[in-house]
Design a protein around this motif. Structure first.
Motif, PDB file in Angstrom:
ATOM      1  N   GLY A   1       0.802  -1.219   0.000  1.00 21.22           N
ATOM      2  CA  GLY A   1       0.000   0.000   0.000  1.00 21.22           C
ATOM      3  C   GLY A   1       0.830   1.263   0.000  1.00 21.22           C
ATOM      4  N   ASN A   2       0.190   2.356  -0.379  1.00 28.29           N
ATOM      5  CA  ASN A   2       0.822   3.670  -0.398  1.00 28.29           C
ATOM      6  C   ASN A   2       0.224   4.563   0.677  1.00 28.29           C
ATOM      7  OD1 ASN A   2       2.616   3.376  -2.613  1.00 28.29           O
ATOM      8  ND2 ASN A   2       0.897   3.552  -4.032  1.00 28.29           N
ATOM      9  N   MET A   3       1.037   5.415   1.241  1.00 26.65           N
ATOM     10  CA  MET A   3       0.534   6.375   2.217  1.00 26.65           C
ATOM     11  C   MET A   3      -0.298   7.423   1.506  1.00 26.65           C
ATOM     12  SD  MET A   3       3.683   6.966   4.882  1.00 26.65           S
ATOM     13  CE  MET A   3       2.588   7.821   6.015  1.00 26.65           C
ATOM     14  N   SER A   4      -1.482   7.677   2.036  1.00 28.68           N
ATOM     15  CA  SER A   4      -2.364   8.696   1.471  1.00 28.68           C
ATOM     16  C   SER A   4      -1.908  10.082   1.925  1.00 28.68           C
ATOM     17  CB  SER A   4      -3.799   8.454   1.925  1.00 28.68           C
ATOM     18  OG  SER A   4      -3.908   8.637   3.333  1.00 28.68           O
ATOM     19  N   ASP A   5      -2.434  11.113   1.263  1.00 27.81           N
ATOM     20  CA  ASP A   5      -2.129  12.481   1.691  1.00 27.81           C
ATOM     21  C   ASP A   5      -2.587  12.718   3.123  1.00 27.81           C
ATOM     22  OD1 ASP A   5      -0.957  13.157  -0.690  1.00 27.81           O
ATOM     23  OD2 ASP A   5      -2.763  14.044  -1.561  1.00 27.81           O
ATOM     24  N   GLU A   6      -3.705  12.107   3.491  1.00 20.56           N
ATOM     25  CA  GLU A   6      -4.222  12.261   4.852  1.00 20.56           C
ATOM     26  C   GLU A   6      -3.254  11.654   5.870  1.00 20.56           C
ATOM     27  OE1 GLU A   6      -8.201  11.205   7.527  1.00 20.56           O
ATOM     28  OE2 GLU A   6      -7.992  10.422   5.485  1.00 20.56           O
ATOM     29  N   GLU A   7      -2.712  10.463   5.557  1.00 23.46           N
ATOM     30  CA  GLU A   7      -1.728   9.846   6.445  1.00 23.46           C
ATOM     31  C   GLU A   7      -0.482  10.718   6.560  1.00 23.46           C
ATOM     32  OE1 GLU A   7      -1.412   5.177   6.505  1.00 23.46           O
ATOM     33  OE2 GLU A   7      -1.750   5.836   4.443  1.00 23.46           O
TER      34      GLU A   7
END
Length: 294
Positions: free
Chosen positions: A15-21
């Motif tokens: 998975g990729n880190m979201s902007d929110e994370e």
């Protein structure tokens, strides 16, 4: 040789880190960070928001931002190294575990030797434009590639190019169920002066910083730490990935670096350890090797 060659380990980290994370991690940790190290086991240039991550670190005032990569996507043009440097990248650590085609492509599955040669040209061009940009080479030494360090074997790829600023030579370690399974350091010790030792001397001649083990340190993998060292490492090293921030009990939704360590009484633990008798200190075993810096 990397633990990411273990299919089970790769399956655990997806998975990729979201902007929110990223927003939450930035708010919780970036204001205290002395260094932002991007990349640890997986390949960070695959991350679609790499440039934004560098910009975030730079805007937050982090003094040093470093990228560890095999550089293949930089070589193909999918990632623009010059733009990353303009955005605030201070250092590239190039994983390069072979200096001839056969060795390089065997030890770095999926990587192409021609791309490596092109990458060194790109790095040299960027270094000429940004002289303070730091180029670090990470070469993990094993029984197969140790002879790449003989004579001009390590340096021939840099002929006519800008020399790296730092060379780190790391003896291979056993990280579990990896594709590589030969962890005998005997070939490294038997050929030390002509290989690792020779690179150390050439680095000194060129004015390149060399981080390498002495022959006595080659087998000193499991380094025993006392409580003070263990606690300092515990609160100064913050590993972050998708779905995992710093510690298992660190709540990125509500915690900051300060609130977490206040809750964990870290300062008091460090104070007690510093003034306790050495023989009574709890000791941990770390796989971080000791090195000589030349």
């Amino acid at each position: 040789m990397c633990y990411f060659s273990d299919s089970k380990k790769r399956g655990q980290v997806k998975g990729n880190m979201s902007d929110e994370e990223l927003d939450k991690v930035e708010k919780a940790l970036f204001h205290r960070a002395l260094k932002l190290q991007i990349g640890c086991g997986a390949e960070p240039t695959l991350y679609p928001h790499l440039a934004e991550l560098v910009k975030r670190g730079h805007r937050a005032g982090i003094p040093y931002i470093s990228l560890t990569t095999n550089g293949q996507l930089i070589a193909t043009g999918r990632v623009n190294l010059e733009q990353l440097v303009e955005d605030g990248l201070n250092e590239i650590t190039l994983s390069m575990h072979g200096t001839d085609r056969e060795t390089y492509e065997y030890l770095m599955p999926g990587a192409n030797f021609d791309n490596l040669c092109r990458l060194i040209e790109i790095i040299s061009d960027v270094k000429r434009r940004f002289p303070k940009f730091v180029v670090r080479i990470n070469f993990t030494v094993n029984s197969m590639n140790v002879n790449n360090l003989r004579g001009n074997g390590f340096w021939h790829l840099w002929e006519g190019m800008v020399s790296p600023d730092i060379v780190q030579l790391r003896p291979v370690q056993n990280y579990g169920d990896t594709a590589w399974c030969d962890f005998d350091h005997t070939p490294l010790k038997e050929n030390y002066d002509a290989t690792i030792g020779a690179v150390v001397k050439e680095c000194q001649r060129r004015g390149v910083t060399c981080i390498a083990p002495s022959i006595e340190q080659l087998d000193a993998v499991d380094d025993v730490q006392d409580a003070v060292s263990s606690i300092i490492e515990d609160f100064s090293y913050c590993y972050v990935t998708h779905g995992n921030c710093y510690k298992s009990d660190f709540d990125v939704q509500t915690d900051s670096y300060e609130s977490y360590h206040k809750r964990k009484h870290t300062g008091w633990r460090l104070f007690k350890s510093a003034f306790s008798h050495k023989s009574s200190r709890h000791r941990n075993v770390s796989k971080k090797l000791n090195y000589d810096v030349k």
